[in-house]
Design an enzyme around this catalytic site. Structure first.
Site, mmCIF file in Angstrom:
data_model
loop_
_atom_site.group_PDB
_atom_site.id
_atom_site.type_symbol
_atom_site.label_atom_id
_atom_site.label_comp_id
_atom_site.label_asym_id
_atom_site.label_seq_id
_atom_site.Cartn_x
_atom_site.Cartn_y
_atom_site.Cartn_z
ATOM 1 N N CYS A 198 -9.230 4.203 49.782
ATOM 2 C CA CYS A 198 -10.056 4.617 48.594
ATOM 3 C C CYS A 198 -9.535 3.948 47.167
ATOM 4 O O CYS A 198 -10.436 2.933 46.760
ATOM 5 C CB CYS A 198 -9.848 6.176 48.157
ATOM 6 S SG CYS A 198 -10.655 7.396 49.614
ATOM 7 N N ARG A 199 -8.196 4.303 46.597
ATOM 8 C CA ARG A 199 -8.018 3.838 45.479
ATOM 9 C C ARG A 199 -7.381 2.372 45.190
ATOM 10 O O ARG A 199 -7.729 1.608 44.460
ATOM 11 C CB ARG A 199 -6.911 4.635 44.775
ATOM 12 C CG ARG A 199 -7.484 5.877 44.420
ATOM 13 C CD ARG A 199 -6.351 6.933 44.081
ATOM 14 N NE ARG A 199 -5.477 7.133 45.375
ATOM 15 C CZ ARG A 199 -4.587 8.000 45.449
ATOM 16 N NH1 ARG A 199 -4.085 8.592 44.355
ATOM 17 N NH2 ARG A 199 -3.767 7.998 46.750
ATOM 18 N N SER A 200 -6.377 1.991 46.133
ATOM 19 C CA SER A 200 -6.010 0.599 46.064
ATOM 20 C C SER A 200 -6.908 -0.243 46.608
ATOM 21 O O SER A 200 -6.664 -1.552 45.981
ATOM 22 C CB SER A 200 -4.586 0.498 46.821
ATOM 23 O OG SER A 200 -4.573 0.764 48.374
ATOM 24 N N CYS B 276 -1.681 2.841 47.544
ATOM 25 C CA CYS B 276 -1.785 4.359 47.301
ATOM 26 C C CYS B 276 -1.495 4.827 48.749
ATOM 27 O O CYS B 276 -0.615 4.318 49.581
ATOM 28 C CB CYS B 276 -3.745 4.557 47.307
ATOM 29 S SG CYS B 276 -4.497 3.796 48.575
ATOM 30 N N ASN C 151 -4.698 3.517 51.725
ATOM 31 C CA ASN C 151 -5.195 2.202 51.548
ATOM 32 C C ASN C 151 -6.706 2.191 52.008
ATOM 33 O O ASN C 151 -7.197 1.179 52.300
ATOM 34 C CB ASN C 151 -4.439 1.222 52.244
ATOM 35 C CG ASN C 151 -4.883 -0.291 51.836
ATOM 36 O OD1 ASN C 151 -4.824 -1.256 52.835
ATOM 37 N ND2 ASN C 151 -5.040 -0.496 50.646
ATOM 38 N N ASP D 248 -7.087 10.874 43.049
ATOM 39 C CA ASP D 248 -7.554 10.797 44.630
ATOM 40 C C ASP D 248 -8.982 10.952 44.705
ATOM 41 O O ASP D 248 -9.253 12.210 45.075
ATOM 42 C CB ASP D 248 -6.745 11.036 45.508
ATOM 43 C CG ASP D 248 -6.747 10.558 46.954
ATOM 44 O OD1 ASP D 248 -7.928 9.819 47.149
ATOM 45 O OD2 ASP D 248 -5.708 10.274 47.874
#
Ligand code: 4NP
Length: 158
Positions: A13-15, A8, A11, A127
């Site tokens: 939040c999402r990944s 993401c 690195n 996001d």
């Protein structure tokens, strides 16, 4: 060893969420020695930081461990990993630019597998850094991870 990298922007939040959830699913499937999982960000702003509080909270609520620290995507990752999976179109464009048309692994949108399996019609992971919707992102990433694991198991006869 099959190597899977989630990417993401930051690195945090999402990944990391995908990293933790997918790792847990791999472990539950008894494939921990066959599939290696990691995550990285295209940007460098948060390098060395723990995952965002929102990501840590939703993982904890779902009893999924995660102790990773943010790191930036490297050129080496592009040759090291078999699957390099972007959370959104912007991440994908950044990865593709870095690869310059050359990569040994598969570069794709993370949700492509869930879309192909008809499990989701959402194309990209929004996001939560901007709107705080970590719970809905969790549900989406959980679905995406299951579809990805199914795909990898079929492709590698696992
Ligand atoms: P992520 O979210 O890409 O899912 O980790 C973000 C984290 C940090 C920033 C943007 C998105 N930022 O602008 O610092």
């Amino acid at each position: 060893m099959i190597k899977v990298l989630f990417v993401c922007l930051g690195n945090i939040c999402r990944s990391p969420m995908a990293d933790a959830i997918f790792q847990q699913q791999v472990k539950e499937a008894g494939l921990g020695t066959k599939i290696m999982v990691d995550s990285a960000g295209t940007g460098s702003w948060h390098v060395g930081e723990k995952a965002h509080q929102g990501t840590r909270a939703v993982l904890k609520k779902n009893n999924i461990p995660y102790n990773g620290r943010a790191r930036q995507l490297t050129q080496r990752d592009l040759s090291d990993f078999d699957y390099i999976l972007a959370m959104d179109e912007s991440n994908l464009a950044n990865i593709q630019q870095m690869a310059g048309g050359e990569s040994d692994g598969e570069i794709a949108l993370f949700l492509d597998y869930a879309n192909a399996a008809g499990l989701s019609h959402v194309k990209v992971v929004p996001d939560p850094y901007y709107d705080g919707r970590f719970n809905s992102v969790y549900e989406l990433v959980e679905t995406g991870s299951r579809a990805l694991l199914d795909h990898i198991r079929k492709e590698h006869n696992l």
